[in-house]
Design a protein around this motif. Structure first.
Motif, PDB file in Angstrom:
ATOM      1  N   GLU B  22       0.816  -1.216   0.000  1.00 47.18           N
ATOM      2  CA  GLU B  22       0.000   0.000   0.000  1.00 47.18           C
ATOM      3  C   GLU B  22       0.853   1.271   0.000  1.00 47.18           C
ATOM      4  OE1 GLU B  22      -2.660  -0.731   3.304  1.00 47.18           O
ATOM      5  OE2 GLU B  22      -3.991  -1.937   2.059  1.00 47.18           O
ATOM      6  N   ALA B  23       2.160   1.124  -0.228  1.00 44.01           N
ATOM      7  CA  ALA B  23       3.021   2.300  -0.359  1.00 44.01           C
ATOM      8  C   ALA B  23       2.642   3.086  -1.614  1.00 44.01           C
ATOM      9  CB  ALA B  23       4.487   1.891  -0.423  1.00 44.01           C
ATOM     10  N   ALA B  24       1.895   2.439  -2.529  1.00 46.32           N
ATOM     11  CA  ALA B  24       1.449   3.109  -3.753  1.00 46.32           C
ATOM     12  C   ALA B  24       0.078   3.745  -3.564  1.00 46.32           C
ATOM     13  CB  ALA B  24       1.409   2.113  -4.917  1.00 46.32           C
ATOM     14  N   SER B  25      -0.450   3.689  -2.333  1.00 46.54           N
ATOM     15  CA  SER B  25      -1.782   4.270  -2.114  1.00 46.54           C
ATOM     16  C   SER B  25      -1.697   5.719  -1.645  1.00 46.54           C
ATOM     17  CB  SER B  25      -2.558   3.447  -1.072  1.00 46.54           C
ATOM     18  OG  SER B  25      -3.702   4.177  -0.655  1.00 46.54           O
ATOM     19  N   TRP B  26      -2.405   6.579  -2.331  1.00 41.45           N
ATOM     20  CA  TRP B  26      -2.506   7.997  -1.954  1.00 41.45           C
ATOM     21  C   TRP B  26      -2.909   8.129  -0.486  1.00 41.45           C
ATOM     22  CZ3 TRP B  26      -6.071  11.439  -0.072  1.00 41.45           C
ATOM     23  CH2 TRP B  26      -5.940  12.795  -0.388  1.00 41.45           C
ATOM     24  N   PHE B  27      -3.824   7.260  -0.057  1.00 42.49           N
ATOM     25  CA  PHE B  27      -4.334   7.336   1.319  1.00 42.49           C
ATOM     26  C   PHE B  27      -3.225   7.109   2.345  1.00 42.49           C
ATOM     27  CE2 PHE B  27      -8.393   5.976  -0.792  1.00 42.49           C
ATOM     28  CZ  PHE B  27      -9.108   7.134  -0.502  1.00 42.49           C
ATOM     29  N   ARG B  28      -2.328   6.157   2.047  1.00 43.48           N
ATOM     30  CA  ARG B  28      -1.240   5.861   2.993  1.00 43.48           C
ATOM     31  C   ARG B  28      -0.272   7.029   3.113  1.00 43.48           C
ATOM     32  NH1 ARG B  28      -2.287   2.236   6.826  1.00 43.48           N
ATOM     33  NH2 ARG B  28      -2.789   0.176   6.012  1.00 43.48           N
ATOM     34  N   ILE B  29      -0.048   7.745   2.009  1.00 48.53           N
ATOM     35  CA  ILE B  29       0.866   8.880   2.031  1.00 48.53           C
ATOM     36  C   ILE B  29       0.260  10.008   2.868  1.00 48.53           C
ATOM     37  CG2 ILE B  29       2.240  10.475   0.611  1.00 48.53           C
ATOM     38  CD1 ILE B  29       2.793   7.422   0.136  1.00 48.53           C
ATOM     39  N   TYR B  30      -1.027  10.236   2.661  1.00 52.14           N
ATOM     40  CA  TYR B  30      -1.732  11.262   3.430  1.00 52.14           C
ATOM     41  C   TYR B  30      -1.672  10.936   4.923  1.00 52.14           C
ATOM     42  CZ  TYR B  30      -5.604  14.200   5.042  1.00 52.14           C
ATOM     43  OH  TYR B  30      -6.370  15.114   5.727  1.00 52.14           O
ATOM     44  N   GLU B  31      -1.955   9.671   5.223  1.00 52.96           N
ATOM     45  CA  GLU B  31      -1.950   9.217   6.620  1.00 52.96           C
ATOM     46  C   GLU B  31      -0.550   9.362   7.236  1.00 52.96           C
ATOM     47  OE1 GLU B  31      -3.716   5.111   8.459  1.00 52.96           O
ATOM     48  OE2 GLU B  31      -2.019   4.920   7.113  1.00 52.96           O
ATOM     49  N   MET B  32       0.465   9.066   6.452  1.00 51.45           N
ATOM     50  CA  MET B  32       1.849   9.174   6.932  1.00 51.45           C
ATOM     51  C   MET B  32       2.183  10.606   7.321  1.00 51.45           C
ATOM     52  SD  MET B  32       5.330   8.432   4.754  1.00 51.45           S
ATOM     53  CE  MET B  32       5.113   9.792   3.617  1.00 51.45           C
ATOM     54  N   PHE B  33       1.817  11.562   6.449  1.00 51.18           N
ATOM     55  CA  PHE B  33       2.150  12.956   6.733  1.00 51.18           C
ATOM     56  C   PHE B  33       1.285  13.533   7.858  1.00 51.18           C
ATOM     57  CE2 PHE B  33       4.052  13.093   2.326  1.00 51.18           C
ATOM     58  CZ  PHE B  33       5.350  13.283   2.771  1.00 51.18           C
ATOM     59  N   ARG B  34       0.260  12.807   8.267  1.00 50.36           N
ATOM     60  CA  ARG B  34      -0.520  13.234   9.446  1.00 50.36           C
ATOM     61  C   ARG B  34      -0.088  12.451  10.687  1.00 50.36           C
ATOM     62  NH1 ARG B  34      -5.187  16.174   9.036  1.00 50.36           N
ATOM     63  NH2 ARG B  34      -6.011  15.021  10.817  1.00 50.36           N
ATOM     64  N   PHE B  35       0.897  11.600  10.545  1.00 51.14           N
ATOM     65  CA  PHE B  35       1.426  10.794  11.655  1.00 51.14           C
ATOM     66  C   PHE B  35       0.327   9.987  12.340  1.00 51.14           C
ATOM     67  CE2 PHE B  35       4.076  14.638  11.280  1.00 51.14           C
ATOM     68  CZ  PHE B  35       5.288  14.052  10.954  1.00 51.14           C
ATOM     69  N   GLU B  36      -0.603   9.446  11.549  1.00 44.33           N
ATOM     70  CA  GLU B  36      -1.724   8.732  12.149  1.00 44.33           C
ATOM     71  C   GLU B  36      -1.606   7.209  12.027  1.00 44.33           C
ATOM     72  OE1 GLU B  36      -5.108  12.220  12.028  1.00 44.33           O
ATOM     73  OE2 GLU B  36      -4.885  10.963  10.268  1.00 44.33           O
ATOM     74  N   SER B  37      -0.492   6.732  11.508  1.00 46.81           N
ATOM     75  CA  SER B  37      -0.289   5.290  11.453  1.00 46.81           C
ATOM     76  C   SER B  37       1.201   5.010  11.411  1.00 46.81           C
ATOM     77  CB  SER B  37      -0.960   4.712  10.204  1.00 46.81           C
ATOM     78  OG  SER B  37      -0.487   3.402   9.981  1.00 46.81           O
ATOM     79  N   PHE B  38       1.581   3.846  11.897  1.00 45.08           N
ATOM     80  CA  PHE B  38       2.983   3.451  11.879  1.00 45.08           C
ATOM     81  C   PHE B  38       3.358   2.798  10.552  1.00 45.08           C
ATOM     82  CE2 PHE B  38       6.367   0.338  12.940  1.00 45.08           C
ATOM     83  CZ  PHE B  38       7.341   1.241  13.336  1.00 45.08           C
ATOM     84  N   HIS B  39       2.339   2.432   9.764  1.00 41.76           N
ATOM     85  CA  HIS B  39       2.556   1.597   8.578  1.00 41.76           C
ATOM     86  C   HIS B  39       3.736   2.031   7.688  1.00 41.76           C
ATOM     87  CE1 HIS B  39       1.317  -1.356   5.562  1.00 41.76           C
ATOM     88  NE2 HIS B  39       1.517  -0.422   4.655  1.00 41.76           N
ATOM     89  N   MET B  40       3.682   3.263   7.168  1.00 45.14           N
ATOM     90  CA  MET B  40       4.725   3.713   6.235  1.00 45.14           C
ATOM     91  C   MET B  40       6.086   3.837   6.931  1.00 45.14           C
ATOM     92  SD  MET B  40       3.455   3.896   3.224  1.00 45.14           S
ATOM     93  CE  MET B  40       4.803   4.739   2.398  1.00 45.14           C
ATOM     94  N   TYR B  41       6.058   4.264   8.200  1.00 46.29           N
ATOM     95  CA  TYR B  41       7.319   4.387   8.945  1.00 46.29           C
ATOM     96  C   TYR B  41       7.907   3.008   9.202  1.00 46.29           C
ATOM     97  CZ  TYR B  41       5.735   9.131   9.378  1.00 46.29           C
ATOM     98  OH  TYR B  41       5.317  10.394   9.064  1.00 46.29           O
ATOM     99  N   GLY B  42       7.018   2.038   9.436  1.00 49.28           N
ATOM    100  CA  GLY B  42       7.465   0.655   9.630  1.00 49.28           C
ATOM    101  C   GLY B  42       8.118   0.114   8.362  1.00 49.28           C
TER     102      GLY B  42
END
Lengths: 186, 138
Positions: B22-42
């Protein structure tokens, strides 16, 4: 088999990305996707307009093949390794903040319909956002001499200070866009 | 031919990982820049943990490539302004379009026609950089 069809957790995905980098290193190459942008410019004859594109893009043909593979991989993953619309399970707070910006498909799709549904292309604003976003990506990635793969993965793995500066830049830009500009754009 | 196929398979594997992570998902990028999930940082953190360890091993043990050549991992050129300014511009685009250069191709393959416009923009952006390179602070 079912586990393959689910979204892959970070602790599987991250190591697999590192594996991609190491496979390319062991092939004697490097992991960096954005240099394909300048190869394609060069292929199309951009060297006539700017010296920057005067290089032998054939020497970077291998990376264009990796790029082609990345597209085929997307096809395979979306059609054979996913169920339905492959909804992305983002956090409840994220869904809420997106709904307040007017994004309806948050938590139910892979990409937001508002920007990426084919019907949305009739909206001039959507076209400007997509083209403008792409423009910033391409310009920025070449100005910084790398993108997420070249700096955040390859460069940081090699403990490169320039890559750290670039990644800090990625975050400054991303935070400005989402926290300051999104409320103005959407 | 064998090498070409190897690059193609590495690319296919990379594309599948980008999509399924899901690194290709727009939603995951948005969530990452709002610091609302560990997913992308993980994802980035675990890739880097292995990446740093592996690169150090390759350098210290002088490990050779598949074809038996010494592996050379080039250092990035010195600089500051180009990395910072270029990075900021890239970050603005990454957050807006929700895709970095790898996932752009993956999403086109996955059938999202609209991403072709993002790719067109990115090509134009790279071209403009080449055109104005000498006038920019580096």
């Amino acid at each position: 088999m079912n586990i393959l069809l689910e979204p892959w957790p970070w602790y599987v995905s991250g190591p697999l990305i590192a594996l991609v980098m190491f496979l390319l290193i062991f092939m004697g190459k490097k992991f960096g996707m954005s240099s394909n942008l300048e190869s394609m410019c060069s292929m199309c004859g951009a060297g006539k307009r700017a010296d920057y594109f005067n290089f032998d893009w054939r020497a970077k043909r291998w990376n264009l093949i990796v790029m082609l593979g990345a597209a085929i991989g997307g096809f395979v993953a979306a059609h054979f390794l996913s169920v339905g619309a492959a909804p992305v399970d983002i956090s409840a707070e994220t869904v809420k903040s997106l709904e307040s910006l007017g994004f309806q498909s948050a938590g139910e799709a892979y990409l937001p319909d508002r920007l990426f549904a084919v019907e949305a292309l009739t909206e001039p604003k959507t076209l400007i956002i997509l083209l403008g976003g792409g423009l910033l990506i391409g310009f920025g990635a070449r100005y910084a001499a790398g993108c997420t793969s070249g700096h955040a993965i390859s460069g940081l793995s090699n403990l490169q200070l320039p890559s750290l500066i670039a990644v800090i830049g990625f975050f400054i830009g991303g935070l400005i866009m989402i926290h300051l500009l999104f409320p103005l754009i959407f | 031919m064998k090498r070409t196929l190897a690059y193609l398979f590495i690319g296919i594997f990379f594309g599948i990982v980008m999509y399924k992570s899901e690194a290709a998902s727009w939603f995951r990028i948005y969530e990452m820049f709002r610091f609302e999930s560990f997913h992308m940082y993980g994802i980035m953190g675990s890739a880097l943990l292995l990446g740093v360890t592996g690169v150090q091993l390759i350098k210290r043990k002088r490990i050779r490539s598949f074809s038996g050549e010494p592996i050379k991992i080039a250092s990035k050129d010195r600089g500051f302004k180009n990395y910072l300014f270029g990075g900021i511009i890239f970050g603005l685009g990454w957050a807006l379009a929700g895709a970095c250069p790898g996932p752009i191709y993956t999403l086109i393959g996955a059938g999202y026609v609209s991403i072709i416009i993002v790719l067109a923009g990115a090509l134009l952006g790279a071209f403009l950089y080449g055109l104005f390179k000498r006038k920019l602070p580096h």
